[in-house]
Design an enzyme around this catalytic site. Structure first.
Site, PDB file in Angstrom:
ATOM      1  N   LYS A 157      -1.593  25.694 -43.780  1.00 15.14           N
ATOM      2  CA  LYS A 157      -0.566  24.756 -43.519  1.00 15.14           C
ATOM      3  C   LYS A 157       0.515  25.109 -42.266  1.00 15.14           C
ATOM      4  O   LYS A 157       0.788  24.420 -41.565  1.00 15.14           O
ATOM      5  CB  LYS A 157       0.271  24.346 -44.794  1.00 15.14           C
ATOM      6  CG  LYS A 157       1.449  23.692 -44.537  1.00 15.14           C
ATOM      7  CD  LYS A 157       2.449  23.485 -45.785  1.00 15.14           C
ATOM      8  CE  LYS A 157       3.341  25.065 -45.868  1.00 15.14           C
ATOM      9  NZ  LYS A 157       4.722  25.281 -45.380  1.00 15.14           N
ATOM     10  N   ASN A 158       0.715  26.397 -42.601  1.00 15.68           N
ATOM     11  CA  ASN A 158       1.780  26.788 -41.634  1.00 15.68           C
ATOM     12  C   ASN A 158       1.184  26.937 -40.134  1.00 15.68           C
ATOM     13  O   ASN A 158       2.028  26.853 -39.236  1.00 15.68           O
ATOM     14  CB  ASN A 158       2.215  28.364 -42.171  1.00 15.68           C
ATOM     15  CG  ASN A 158       3.136  28.252 -43.142  1.00 15.68           C
ATOM     16  OD1 ASN A 158       3.394  27.119 -43.430  1.00 15.68           O
ATOM     17  ND2 ASN A 158       3.620  29.416 -43.821  1.00 15.68           N
TER      18      ASN A 158
ATOM     19  N   CYS B 136      12.377  24.409 -47.269  1.00 14.00           N
ATOM     20  CA  CYS B 136      12.538  24.979 -48.664  1.00 14.00           C
ATOM     21  C   CYS B 136      13.648  25.746 -48.652  1.00 14.00           C
ATOM     22  O   CYS B 136      14.280  26.624 -47.874  1.00 14.00           O
ATOM     23  CB  CYS B 136      11.377  25.723 -48.858  1.00 14.00           C
ATOM     24  SG  CYS B 136       9.853  25.351 -49.831  1.00 14.00           S
TER      25      CYS B 136
ATOM     26  N   ARG C 296      18.611  29.847 -43.331  1.00 12.72           N
ATOM     27  CA  ARG C 296      17.493  29.744 -42.636  1.00 12.72           C
ATOM     28  C   ARG C 296      18.025  29.716 -41.100  1.00 12.72           C
ATOM     29  O   ARG C 296      17.909  28.669 -40.352  1.00 12.72           O
ATOM     30  CB  ARG C 296      16.411  29.165 -42.956  1.00 12.72           C
ATOM     31  CG  ARG C 296      15.890  29.289 -44.115  1.00 12.72           C
ATOM     32  CD  ARG C 296      14.813  28.369 -44.719  1.00 12.72           C
ATOM     33  NE  ARG C 296      13.462  29.017 -44.348  1.00 12.72           N
ATOM     34  CZ  ARG C 296      12.205  28.479 -44.536  1.00 12.72           C
ATOM     35  NH1 ARG C 296      12.124  27.667 -45.437  1.00 12.72           N
ATOM     36  NH2 ARG C 296      11.034  28.803 -43.953  1.00 12.72           N
ATOM     37  N   PRO C 297      18.694  30.688 -40.252  1.00 14.26           N
ATOM     38  CA  PRO C 297      19.052  30.539 -38.879  1.00 14.26           C
ATOM     39  C   PRO C 297      18.123  30.404 -37.988  1.00 14.26           C
ATOM     40  O   PRO C 297      16.881  30.600 -38.269  1.00 14.26           O
ATOM     41  CB  PRO C 297      19.818  31.849 -38.824  1.00 14.26           C
ATOM     42  CG  PRO C 297      19.407  32.754 -39.800  1.00 14.26           C
ATOM     43  CD  PRO C 297      18.583  32.270 -41.033  1.00 14.26           C
TER      44      PRO C 297
ATOM     45  N   GLN D 257      17.412  32.769 -33.021  1.00 14.31           N
ATOM     46  CA  GLN D 257      16.488  33.322 -32.143  1.00 14.31           C
ATOM     47  C   GLN D 257      15.652  32.548 -31.353  1.00 14.31           C
ATOM     48  O   GLN D 257      15.198  32.643 -30.062  1.00 14.31           O
ATOM     49  CB  GLN D 257      15.458  34.303 -33.100  1.00 14.31           C
ATOM     50  CG  GLN D 257      16.116  35.354 -33.770  1.00 14.31           C
ATOM     51  CD  GLN D 257      16.982  36.348 -32.876  1.00 14.31           C
ATOM     52  OE1 GLN D 257      16.315  36.756 -31.891  1.00 14.31           O
ATOM     53  NE2 GLN D 257      18.111  36.473 -33.262  1.00 14.31           N
TER      54      GLN D 257
ATOM     55  N   ASP E  37       5.854  34.958 -48.895  1.00 11.82           N
ATOM     56  CA  ASP E  37       5.408  33.667 -49.614  1.00 11.82           C
ATOM     57  C   ASP E  37       4.661  33.777 -50.768  1.00 11.82           C
ATOM     58  O   ASP E  37       3.961  33.084 -51.615  1.00 11.82           O
ATOM     59  CB  ASP E  37       4.680  32.874 -48.413  1.00 11.82           C
ATOM     60  CG  ASP E  37       5.617  32.159 -47.453  1.00 11.82           C
ATOM     61  OD1 ASP E  37       6.718  32.191 -47.771  1.00 11.82           O
ATOM     62  OD2 ASP E  37       5.046  31.457 -46.572  1.00 11.82           O
TER      63      ASP E  37
ATOM     64  N   ARG F 267       3.629  19.809 -51.092  1.00  7.88           N
ATOM     65  CA  ARG F 267       3.997  20.053 -49.495  1.00  7.88           C
ATOM     66  C   ARG F 267       3.114  21.087 -48.994  1.00  7.88           C
ATOM     67  O   ARG F 267       2.669  21.131 -47.842  1.00  7.88           O
ATOM     68  CB  ARG F 267       5.405  20.815 -49.373  1.00  7.88           C
ATOM     69  CG  ARG F 267       6.533  19.716 -49.759  1.00  7.88           C
ATOM     70  CD  ARG F 267       7.566  20.428 -49.603  1.00  7.88           C
ATOM     71  NE  ARG F 267       8.008  20.812 -48.314  1.00  7.88           N
ATOM     72  CZ  ARG F 267       9.035  21.487 -47.686  1.00  7.88           C
ATOM     73  NH1 ARG F 267       9.955  21.263 -48.136  1.00  7.88           N
ATOM     74  NH2 ARG F 267       9.222  21.565 -46.411  1.00  7.88           N
TER      75      ARG F 267
HETATM   76  C1  UD1 Z   1       7.634  31.044 -41.815  1.00 11.15           C
HETATM   77  C2  UD1 Z   1       6.805  30.317 -42.704  1.00 11.15           C
HETATM   78  C3  UD1 Z   1       7.368  30.735 -44.174  1.00 11.15           C
HETATM   79  C4  UD1 Z   1       7.325  32.210 -44.403  1.00 11.15           C
HETATM   80  C5  UD1 Z   1       8.050  32.956 -43.066  1.00 11.15           C
HETATM   81  C6  UD1 Z   1       8.131  34.328 -43.172  1.00 11.15           C
HETATM   82  C7  UD1 Z   1       6.216  28.291 -41.798  1.00 11.15           C
HETATM   83  C8  UD1 Z   1       6.095  26.761 -41.576  1.00 11.15           C
HETATM   84  N1  UD1 Z   1       6.834  28.892 -42.464  1.00 11.15           N
HETATM   85  O1  UD1 Z   1       9.098  30.576 -41.701  1.00 11.15           O
HETATM   86  O2  UD1 Z   1       6.382  30.211 -45.156  1.00 11.15           O
HETATM   87  O3  UD1 Z   1       8.190  32.353 -45.569  1.00 11.15           O
HETATM   88  O4  UD1 Z   1       7.485  32.436 -41.965  1.00 11.15           O
HETATM   89  O5  UD1 Z   1       6.770  34.901 -43.223  1.00 11.15           O
HETATM   90  O6  UD1 Z   1       5.415  28.771 -40.948  1.00 11.15           O
HETATM   91  N2  UD1 Z   1      15.488  34.486 -38.743  1.00 11.15           N
HETATM   92  C9  UD1 Z   1      16.592  34.682 -38.075  1.00 11.15           C
HETATM   93  N3  UD1 Z   1      16.969  33.667 -36.902  1.00 11.15           N
HETATM   94  C10 UD1 Z   1      15.957  33.004 -36.499  1.00 11.15           C
HETATM   95  C11 UD1 Z   1      14.647  32.731 -37.320  1.00 11.15           C
HETATM   96  C12 UD1 Z   1      14.570  33.559 -38.224  1.00 11.15           C
HETATM   97  O7  UD1 Z   1      17.499  35.315 -38.368  1.00 11.15           O
HETATM   98  O8  UD1 Z   1      16.170  32.147 -35.437  1.00 11.15           O
HETATM   99  C13 UD1 Z   1      15.127  35.252 -39.994  1.00 11.15           C
HETATM  100  C14 UD1 Z   1      14.922  34.543 -41.202  1.00 11.15           C
HETATM  101  O9  UD1 Z   1      16.353  34.013 -41.712  1.00 11.15           O
HETATM  102  C15 UD1 Z   1      14.115  35.089 -41.897  1.00 11.15           C
HETATM  103  C16 UD1 Z   1      13.134  35.960 -41.074  1.00 11.15           C
HETATM  104  O10 UD1 Z   1      14.026  36.057 -39.639  1.00 11.15           O
HETATM  105  O11 UD1 Z   1      15.197  36.234 -42.659  1.00 11.15           O
HETATM  106  C17 UD1 Z   1      11.918  35.650 -40.823  1.00 11.15           C
HETATM  107  O12 UD1 Z   1      12.079  33.985 -40.852  1.00 11.15           O
HETATM  108  P1  UD1 Z   1      10.825  33.323 -39.922  1.00 11.15           P
HETATM  109  O13 UD1 Z   1       9.658  34.225 -39.799  1.00 11.15           O
HETATM  110  O14 UD1 Z   1      11.595  32.660 -39.088  1.00 11.15           O
HETATM  111  O15 UD1 Z   1      10.603  32.388 -41.029  1.00 11.15           O
HETATM  112  P2  UD1 Z   1       9.850  30.674 -40.849  1.00 11.15           P
HETATM  113  O16 UD1 Z   1       9.250  30.762 -39.537  1.00 11.15           O
HETATM  114  O17 UD1 Z   1      11.128  29.758 -40.835  1.00 11.15           O
END
Ligand code: UD1
Length: 432
Positions: free
Chosen positions: A22-23, A117, A122-123, A126, A307, A399
């Site tokens: 899915k991801n 979720c 979830r900032p 980046q 996950d 989902r």
């Molecule tokens: C993706 C996955 C999710 C998984 C996660 C971590 C999808 C759709 N979802 O989520 O299932 O749990 O990877 O493997 O692929 N962060 C920041 N700033 C940013 C972006 C992220 O601080 O701009 C932090 C987040 O709060 C978190 C960490 O980075 O602590 C990892 O997040 P991220 O890898 O971005 O998760 P997603 O891509 O949202």
């Protein structure tokens, strides 16, 4: 009212076919918007999040031909809107992939801020940092995020991520693919879906090197072209079924997987005393005996996946002693502990660590899915628990898990999706 009702106690045995990831597929669908030629994606999981993205890209003008449940052809030769604010996109987390893809192609895009979720804040700082480095002006207003590089175009640059983010790595990689010149992403995420997106982009004429390592180098190209691409198997779905074998002391052959993607989970399963046999594209897990304790810390890939944290916790609830699980990515990812407690689990959360004391058995209860992976964990708990468990809000599980009850039933679980009281009563009557 949709809920899963489970009669616990089954030992799961047999084989299960894993769906596409899915991801990865969420990002690949956004990638289809980056060319006016036709892109065919197969091994697409038929799950709610994917269908939402398909509806969302159709809404802005992409021609979508759902050839069958797991194949879609997209031709984005008539996009009429780069402001994506439809009813669909509001429901998903990965609107930022649409932002990256549309920004790359049209140098301007605007999407609804990500939902998804509820597992912690979830900032997207980046993502924003990356788009800005490529020369886009980024604004957040009225619940929308816009990125605008119409004045000077997108220009390749060095992007260093302060945290390892799957989403930011992919969204910036998408935009940089159609930027002018070279981009170097440092401290990039190494997750399999990052590699999958880079691979698909390269089959479309992109020039991306290093995906899967922490430095990705992209030489921008002017145009992308058609491709046919197959989504990688879902490592999280696969690992969830591996845990189903562990918790039920079953014997499951998990088919259509890439064992390399499952190494962290495999290593931890071995520590619990279960048997894991690896084949080219399948993994067999054989559970049995009293589970041994272990300690887990979630980390970016190739570390233990966040996950899989809730599903593994279910196993540790039944281990012979005290285990710990430390969550280092999402601060609110232990909400499901209260639900497991209703089932007799003994878990105490201190900061970002859950301290789990093994109990002899779990007992059925009414629980709430809360989020996608917590929901899957509670289903596993229900399957191993005594008596009946109902898991409410199964929307979360749908989902991301394709035909979850069907796949579990094939392995011997007694589980049903019920949509009314009458159906629930019939199920209880039928299974006793
Ligand atoms: C993706 C996955 C999710 C998984 C996660 C971590 C999808 C759709 N979802 O989520 O299932 O749990 O990877 O493997 O692929 N962060 C920041 N700033 C940013 C972006 C992220 O601080 O701009 C932090 C987040 O709060 C978190 C960490 O980075 O602590 C990892 O997040 P991220 O890898 O971005 O998760 P997603 O891509 O949202």
């Amino acid at each position: 009212m949709d809920k899963y009702i489970i009669k616990g106690g089954a030992r799961l045995v047999g084989d299960v076919e894993i769906s596409g990831a899915k991801n990865a597929a969420l990002a690949l669908l956004a990638t289809t918007l980056m060319t006016d030629e036709k892109v065919v994606i197969d091994n697409l999981p038929d799950v709610k999040d994917i269908n939402i993205v398909i509806d969302s890209i159709a809404e802005i003008g992409a021609k979508v031909d759902r050839r069958d449940r797991n194949t879609v052809a997209v031709q984005a030769d008539d996009i009429y809107d780069v402001v994506v604010n439809n009813e669909y996109v509001k429901k998903i987390r990965t609107s930022y992939y649409l932002l990256g893809a549309l920004l790359g192609r049209y140098k301007y895009a605007e999407v609804t801020l990500p939902g998804g979720c509820n597992i912690g804040s979830r900032p997207i700082d980046q993502h924003i940092k990356g788009f800005k480095a490529l020369g886009a002006k980024v604004k957040i207003e009225h619940g929308m995020i816009s990125a605008d590089a119409r004045e000077h175009g997108l220009v390749g640059n060095n992007v260093y991520f302060d945290v390892v983010s799957v989403g930011a790595t992919i969204s910036v990689m998408l935009a940089a693919t159609l930027a002018e010149g070279k981009t170097r992403i440092e401290n990039a995420a190494k997750e399999p879906q990052v590699v999958d997106v880079a691979n698909m982009l390269n089959t479309m004429g992109a020039n991306i090197k290093g995906a899967g390592t922490d430095v990705i180098r992209i030489s921008g190209v002017k145009k992308l072209h058609k491709t046919e691409y197959s989504v990688i198997p879902d490592p999280i779905e696969a690992a969830t079924f591996m845990m189903a074998a562990v918790v039920t002391k079953g014997n499951i052959l998990v088919k259509n997987v890439i064992p390399k993607h499952l190494e962290a989970v495999t290593a931890k399963i071995l520590e619990t005393g279960s048997i894991v046999e690896e084949f080219d594209d399948a993994i067999r897990v054989i559970g049995g005996g009293k589970l041994e304790t272990t300690h887990i810390k979630t980390l970016p890939y190739p570390g233990f996946p966040t996950d899989m944290q809730p599903q593994f916790t279910v196993a540790l609830c039944l281990a012979g002693g005290t285990s710990t699980v430390t969550e280092s990515l999402f601060e609110s990812r232990f909400k499901y502990v209260d639900e497991l407690t209703k089932m007799g689990a003994d878990i105490r959360v201190e900061g970002n660590t859950a301290i789990i004391r093994g109990v002899d058995k779990l007992s059925g209860a009414e629980v709430n899915a809360l989020d996608l992976r917590a929901g899957a964990a509670l289903v596993l708990a229900g399957i191993v628990a005594d008596g009946f468990t109902t898991v409410e809000d199964v929307y979360f599980i749908q989902r991301g898990y394709e035909r979850f009850p069907e796949k579990l039933r094939k392995l011997g679980a007694t589980i049903e999706l019920v949509t009314s009281e009458k159906e629930e009563q019939k199920f209880r009557l039928r299974v006793g």
